[in-house]
Design a protein around this motif. Structure first.
Motif, short mmCIF file in Angstrom:
data_model
loop_
_atom_site.label_atom_id
_atom_site.label_comp_id
_atom_site.label_asym_id
_atom_site.label_seq_id
_atom_site.Cartn_x
_atom_site.Cartn_y
_atom_site.Cartn_z
N VAL A 58 -4.50 -1.73 24.49
CA VAL A 58 -3.98 -0.90 23.40
C VAL A 58 -3.50 -1.83 22.30
O VAL A 58 -2.68 -2.72 22.55
CB VAL A 58 -2.82 0.00 23.89
N ALA A 59 -4.04 -1.66 21.09
CA ALA A 59 -3.65 -2.49 19.95
C ALA A 59 -2.80 -1.64 19.00
O ALA A 59 -3.23 -0.58 18.55
CB ALA A 59 -4.88 -3.01 19.22
N ALA A 60 -1.60 -2.13 18.72
CA ALA A 60 -0.71 -1.45 17.79
C ALA A 60 -0.60 -2.29 16.52
O ALA A 60 -0.27 -3.47 16.58
CB ALA A 60 0.67 -1.25 18.41
N THR A 61 -0.89 -1.68 15.38
CA THR A 61 -0.80 -2.35 14.09
C THR A 61 0.26 -1.64 13.26
O THR A 61 0.22 -0.41 13.13
CB THR A 61 -2.15 -2.31 13.36
N VAL A 62 1.20 -2.41 12.71
CA VAL A 62 2.26 -1.85 11.88
C VAL A 62 2.18 -2.51 10.51
O VAL A 62 2.10 -3.74 10.40
CB VAL A 62 3.65 -2.09 12.50
N GLN A 63 2.18 -1.67 9.46
CA GLN A 63 2.18 -2.19 8.10
C GLN A 63 3.41 -1.69 7.37
O GLN A 63 3.68 -0.49 7.33
CB GLN A 63 0.93 -1.78 7.34
N VAL A 64 4.16 -2.63 6.80
CA VAL A 64 5.37 -2.33 6.04
C VAL A 64 5.13 -2.78 4.61
O VAL A 64 4.63 -3.88 4.37
CB VAL A 64 6.60 -3.07 6.63
N ARG A 65 5.48 -1.93 3.66
CA ARG A 65 5.35 -2.29 2.24
C ARG A 65 6.72 -2.66 1.69
O ARG A 65 7.66 -1.89 1.81
CB ARG A 65 4.75 -1.13 1.46
N VAL B 29 12.76 -3.62 -9.92
CA VAL B 29 11.65 -3.20 -10.76
C VAL B 29 11.80 -1.70 -10.98
O VAL B 29 11.88 -0.94 -10.02
CB VAL B 29 10.29 -3.52 -10.10
N PRO B 30 11.84 -1.25 -12.22
CA PRO B 30 12.02 0.18 -12.48
C PRO B 30 10.87 1.01 -11.93
O PRO B 30 9.73 0.54 -11.82
CB PRO B 30 12.06 0.27 -14.01
N SER B 31 11.17 2.26 -11.60
CA SER B 31 10.16 3.12 -10.99
C SER B 31 9.01 3.44 -11.93
O SER B 31 7.88 3.59 -11.50
CB SER B 31 10.80 4.41 -10.49
N PHE B 32 9.27 3.53 -13.26
CA PHE B 32 8.17 3.83 -14.18
C PHE B 32 7.17 2.67 -14.24
O PHE B 32 5.99 2.89 -14.46
CB PHE B 32 8.69 4.20 -15.57
N VAL B 33 7.61 1.45 -14.02
CA VAL B 33 6.68 0.31 -13.96
C VAL B 33 5.92 0.34 -12.64
O VAL B 33 4.73 0.06 -12.58
CB VAL B 33 7.44 -1.02 -14.14
N PRO C 23 1.13 -1.48 -8.96
CA PRO C 23 1.70 -1.56 -7.62
C PRO C 23 2.42 -2.90 -7.42
O PRO C 23 1.81 -3.95 -7.32
CB PRO C 23 0.47 -1.45 -6.70
N LEU C 24 3.73 -2.85 -7.43
CA LEU C 24 4.54 -4.05 -7.29
C LEU C 24 5.20 -4.08 -5.92
O LEU C 24 6.40 -3.91 -5.77
CB LEU C 24 5.60 -4.10 -8.40
N GLU C 25 4.38 -4.28 -4.90
CA GLU C 25 4.88 -4.36 -3.54
C GLU C 25 4.02 -5.33 -2.74
O GLU C 25 2.88 -5.59 -3.09
CB GLU C 25 4.89 -2.98 -2.88
#
Length: 158
Positions: A116-123, A129-133, A138-140
């Motif tokens: 069983v392979a578990a892959t976790v991705q966190v951004r 950085v303001p939300s409108f930018v 994509p600034l992550e």
């Protein structure tokens, strides 16, 4: 001898304009120019390191609890719960069900001897950085970890 040196120094520096206080201004200017980016870099690297810890521990525990479960449905629920705990522990509010991807080498998933392979991705969003930018660009930074756990060979099929 020292009187001559002093007179020479005074004569040499007498025709220069006063520099009183400019060293302080230069020091503050250089400090701001260098210190602000270094502090920002430390903040970003700290969040990326926290995401690495969260993703590694979440993937390890998700794979481990999945193979220890009685059936695949219970394993999936336990895996999502373990990912939620690991992400919350490091201060991330990502949805654990979306962050986790479980893949099996056999069908059904908990077949003895399968993996069983578990892959976790966190951004990791960049701080301050303001939300409108963020909506436009994509600034992550995505951080991904994968762990593989074997299903026990002598497991009793249920």
């Amino acid at each position: 001898m020292s009187c001559r040196v002093r007179r020479w120094w005074r004569a040499r520096t007498a025709d220069r304009p006063g520099d009183a206080g400019s060293a302080l201004v230069e020091f503050l200017g250089i400090s701001v120019v260098l210190l602000v980016p270094i502090v920002y870099l430390v903040l970003v690297l700290g969040r990326i390191q926290a995401a690495t810890f969260a993703a590694e521990s979440a993937a390890r525990e998700a794979a481990r609890v999945y193979v220890a479960a009685d059936d695949a449905e219970q394993g999936a629920a336990r895996a999502v719960t373990s990912v939620a705990v690991a992400l919350t522990d490091q201060g991330f509010d990502d949805d654990p069900a979306e962050a986790l991807d479980v893949r099996c080498s056999a069908d059904p998933c908990l077949t003895p001897g399968a993996e069983v392979a578990a892959t976790v991705q966190v951004r990791v969003p960049l701080p301050f950085v303001p939300s409108f930018v963020r909506d436009v660009v994509p600034l992550e930074v995505p951080v991904t970890a994968q762990r593989v756990a074997p299903v026990d060979t002598y497991r009793v099929a249920r």
